[in-house]
Motif scaffolding. Structure first.
Motif, PDB file in Angstrom:
ATOM      1  N   TYR A   1       0.806  -1.211   0.000  1.00 22.35           N
ATOM      2  CA  TYR A   1       0.000   0.000   0.000  1.00 22.35           C
ATOM      3  C   TYR A   1       0.848   1.275   0.000  1.00 22.35           C
ATOM      4  O   TYR A   1       0.320   2.372  -0.147  1.00 22.35           O
ATOM      5  N   LEU A   2       2.152   1.132   0.173  1.00 20.86           N
ATOM      6  CA  LEU A   2       3.027   2.297   0.149  1.00 20.86           C
ATOM      7  C   LEU A   2       3.360   2.703  -1.283  1.00 20.86           C
ATOM      8  O   LEU A   2       3.251   1.914  -2.215  1.00 20.86           O
ATOM      9  N   GLU A   3       3.809   3.951  -1.472  1.00 21.23           N
ATOM     10  CA  GLU A   3       4.354   4.344  -2.761  1.00 21.23           C
ATOM     11  C   GLU A   3       5.588   3.488  -3.024  1.00 21.23           C
ATOM     12  O   GLU A   3       6.372   3.201  -2.111  1.00 21.23           O
ATOM     13  N   PRO A   4       5.806   3.057  -4.274  1.00 23.33           N
ATOM     14  CA  PRO A   4       6.955   2.198  -4.592  1.00 23.33           C
ATOM     15  C   PRO A   4       8.292   2.760  -4.115  1.00 23.33           C
ATOM     16  O   PRO A   4       9.157   2.010  -3.680  1.00 23.33           O
ATOM     17  N   ALA A   5       8.467   4.098  -4.196  1.00 26.66           N
ATOM     18  CA  ALA A   5       9.744   4.691  -3.783  1.00 26.66           C
ATOM     19  C   ALA A   5      10.025   4.435  -2.306  1.00 26.66           C
ATOM     20  O   ALA A   5      11.148   4.090  -1.920  1.00 26.66           O
ATOM     21  N   LYS A   6       8.996   4.590  -1.457  1.00 27.23           N
ATOM     22  CA  LYS A   6       9.183   4.351  -0.024  1.00 27.23           C
ATOM     23  C   LYS A   6       9.306   2.853   0.266  1.00 27.23           C
ATOM     24  O   LYS A   6      10.116   2.435   1.091  1.00 27.23           O
ATOM     25  N   ALA A   7       8.470   2.068  -0.431  1.00 31.06           N
ATOM     26  CA  ALA A   7       8.519   0.621  -0.210  1.00 31.06           C
ATOM     27  C   ALA A   7       9.882   0.054  -0.573  1.00 31.06           C
ATOM     28  O   ALA A   7      10.388  -0.862   0.085  1.00 31.06           O
ATOM     29  N   SER A   8      10.504   0.602  -1.624  1.00 29.90           N
ATOM     30  CA  SER A   8      11.819   0.092  -2.048  1.00 29.90           C
ATOM     31  C   SER A   8      12.893   0.355  -0.996  1.00 29.90           C
ATOM     32  O   SER A   8      13.791  -0.458  -0.791  1.00 29.90           O
ATOM     33  N   ILE A   9      12.797   1.509  -0.324  1.00 24.83           N
ATOM     34  CA  ILE A   9      13.766   1.831   0.734  1.00 24.83           C
ATOM     35  C   ILE A   9      13.648   0.826   1.873  1.00 24.83           C
ATOM     36  O   ILE A   9      14.657   0.301   2.365  1.00 24.83           O
ATOM     37  N   ILE A  10      12.428   0.552   2.275  1.00 21.22           N
ATOM     38  CA  ILE A  10      12.207  -0.385   3.386  1.00 21.22           C
ATOM     39  C   ILE A  10      12.612  -1.797   2.995  1.00 21.22           C
ATOM     40  O   ILE A  10      13.284  -2.499   3.756  1.00 21.22           O
ATOM     41  N   LEU A  11      12.215  -2.233   1.781  1.00 20.53           N
ATOM     42  CA  LEU A  11      12.571  -3.577   1.331  1.00 20.53           C
ATOM     43  C   LEU A  11      14.078  -3.751   1.277  1.00 20.53           C
ATOM     44  O   LEU A  11      14.619  -4.799   1.658  1.00 20.53           O
TER      45      LEU A  11
END
Length: 341
Positions: A143-153
């Motif tokens: 549910y996050l924006e891909p840019a933020k999700a990529s940082i966390i992943l």
């Protein structure tokens, strides 16, 4: 018994407004919208449309204006949350109008789940969720924006990265009950889970967007593990990691290397119907004579089946992927720094 004629003085129900909106859009666009609705919703709207008669211009304009206001408000909410949306609407429409729009939106339309998390700093969010179950992390990242999700992943432990990526890719629908349970575990409460419906998130496209933004090392590590655990899923993700139109991102030297590996007949098919900037990128990296011959081939070819075009494009993408694995070409990805070794 004659149908009851609607007048602009009467209070329209939400269903009637939706029916008027669909009629105003026309049958072609409305039929596309119907593809995304449930059967019971289609039946209700079809019934309301059948009951409509003599929609006057004032009714139509009022419904369209309301829809536009709701869409603007929804966009504001997506970008900055309900408080942010209310502030902007108050400045442009006044306090009471802003309150009315927000109330209609939150009572009739589901705002995006995990809205409060989407505005949280990724580093802080990582500390907040990294001890959660991989399925919970996958649900949040979807549910996050891909840019933020990529940082966390990219910051998750290596053993969790591929597991979370796989769960996002295979995620289909999540019931409101599960969403509420996740919220309870996180000790947060969303304001938009009242609608008893199923919310779609995740899927292959979602993880592809995320992987396109993580660093190359993380991406390779995740793909390698997925290739062992689920080869079909890994191949599906790899197919979507680089699409034919992304050729414009490659440097001229890489394009020239690719051209030496590509069959001319496949290239002429692959270029059919693509944007001019993609074609120009190819032509610029060929001799004038070769480019002229390629253009002639495309003209003489005439209309080509979409499947044949897509098959040719996929063959060239496979060549590009092979050359990248061999280190012959470099595909620039967002968020990656150029490092010389």
């Amino acid at each position: 018994m004659a149908k009851k004629k609607q007048t602009h003085k009467e209070e329209l129900t939400g269903r009637q407004k939706a029916a008027i909106f669909l009629v105003t859009l026309g049958s072609e666009i409305s039929s596309e919208i119907f593809k995304h609705l449930r059967e019971d919703e289609i039946e209700i709207l079809t019934f309301e449309i059948a009951r409509l008669e003599n929609i006057d211009s004032e009714q139509r304009d009022k419904v369209l204006a309301e829809f536009q206001e709701l869409m603007i408000a929804q966009d504001f909410i997506s970008n900055g949350g309900i408080d942010y949306a209310r502030e902007l609407l108050e400045k442009s429409l006044g306090n009471q109008k802003a309150v009315d729009i927000i109330n209609r939106l939150t009572s009739s339309l589901q705002t995006r789940p995990f809205d409060f998390i989407r505005r949280t700093d990724p580093a802080h969010l990582l500390n907040f969720i990294q001890q959660e179950h991989p399925q919970t992390i996958a649900l949040i990242l979807a549910y996050l924006e891909p840019a933020k999700a990529s940082i966390i992943l990219g910051q998750l432990p290596a053993e969790k990265q591929s597991d979370v990526a796989r769960r996002i890719a295979t995620m289909q629908r999540t019931s409101p009950e599960i969403l509420r349970e996740v919220e309870r575990v996180l000790e947060k409460k969303l304001s938009s889970v009242s609608q008893e419906d199923y919310t779609s998130a995740g899927g292959v496209e979602s993880i592809v967007e995320i992987l396109n933004l993580v660093d190359r090392t993380t991406e390779k590590s995740i793909i390698e593990v997925l290739e062992e655990d689920d080869p079909e899923l890994a191949e599906e993700i790899k197919k979507r990691m680089f699409v034919f139109e992304d050729i414009v991102m490659l440097d001229d030297k890489s394009i020239q290397k690719i051209m030496r590996e590509v069959d001319t007949s496949e290239l002429s098919k692959a270029l059919k119907g693509v944007d001019a900037d993609v074609q120009d990128k190819i032509y610029r990296n060929m001799s004038k004579r070769a480019a002229a011959l390629l253009k002639e081939d495309m003209e003489y070819m005439g209309p080509t089946r979409r499947k044949d075009v897509e098959d040719a494009q996929q063959k060239i993408v496979s060549i590009i992927r092979k050359l990248e694995e061999q280190g012959e070409v470099i595909i620039a990805r967002s968020g990656e720094e150029d490092v010389l070794v």
